[in-house]
Design an enzyme around this catalytic site. Structure first.
Site, PDB file in Angstrom:
ATOM      1  CB  CYS A  87       6.675  78.898  -1.815  1.00 57.61           C
ATOM      2  SG  CYS A  87       5.614  77.266  -1.651  1.00 57.61           S
ATOM      3  CG  HIS A 140       5.996  77.356   2.442  1.00 55.60           C
ATOM      4  ND1 HIS A 140       5.632  78.093   1.746  1.00 55.60           N
ATOM      5  CD2 HIS A 140       7.073  78.054   3.171  1.00 55.60           C
ATOM      6  CE1 HIS A 140       5.885  79.437   1.777  1.00 55.60           C
ATOM      7  NE2 HIS A 140       7.017  79.371   2.763  1.00 55.60           N
ATOM      8  CG  HIS A 156       9.328  82.136   2.563  1.00 59.97           C
ATOM      9  ND1 HIS A 156       8.002  82.038   3.120  1.00 59.97           N
ATOM     10  CD2 HIS A 156       9.973  82.901   3.441  1.00 59.97           C
ATOM     11  CE1 HIS A 156       7.970  82.624   4.133  1.00 59.97           C
ATOM     12  NE2 HIS A 156       8.995  83.197   4.537  1.00 59.97           N
TER      13      HIS A 156
END
Length: 184
Positions: A87, A140, A156
């Site tokens: 990510c 993340h 992502h």
């Protein structure tokens, strides 16, 4: 006698395989001519040039388009290429391609830019998440690609689906959301 008939039938069947009548299409060439209009002094001709400005993409649009070129790339921890990407690697490469430096890891990236409210997010803003129940820090990150009718879509790199676009309305992402920042 019956065997001879079957044998002849079999030979005819084999002999006819692959044989078909070819259809030929003859093309005709048509010539089109246009006669010039006779010049008449009563008709005035003016050339009008209309300049239609090209729509200039914003820096956010350019970065989003770069990120979207990685759609479908498999997830690879620490990856930053089309062979595999994580990510933060996705955003590190996408922003870097447009001379916007970002840290390489998501929890450090979360300290960049200005924190904004979720209802203020625009294309190009970053969304940060905590996806681990045990972890106490951000792990993340995604980038907003569209805000349509209150739905925030972001790109992502998911460990299960690779580089993909998801919605913040999805229960998993909604519950893992921590904050949004603007770096552009």
């Amino acid at each position: 006698m019956f065997r001879k008939i079957i044998f002849v039938f079999f030979l005819l069947l084999l002999g006819s395989c692959g044989v078909s009548k070819k259809r030929t299409v003859k093309s005709k060439t048509y010539k089109v001519t246009v006669a010039a209009t006779p010049k008449d002094s009563s008709i005035t001709s003016e050339s009008t040039v209309i300049n239609i400005p090209e729509k200039k993409l914003s820096k956010a649009d350019d970065i989003i388009n770069t990120a979207l070129t990685f759609s479908g790339v498999r997830y690879k921890y620490g990856g930053t290429t089309k062979k595999g990407m994580d990510c933060s690697g996705l955003l590190y490469v996408s922003f870097g391609a447009h001379d916007v430096p970002l840290p390489r890891v998501s929890y450090v990236m979360a300290n960049e830019g200005k924190r904004i409210r979720l209802r203020q997010v625009l294309k190009g803003d970053l969304l940060f998440f905590k996806t681990s129940r045990r972890g106490k820090r951000i792990n993340h990150v995604g980038m907003v690609v569209a805000v349509e009718n209150g739905e925030i879509k972001f790109i992502h790199a998911s460990s299960s689906r690779g580089v993909t676009v998801s919605s913040l309305k999805e229960g998993y992402w909604k519950s893992a959301f921590v904050k949004a920042t603007r770096v552009l």
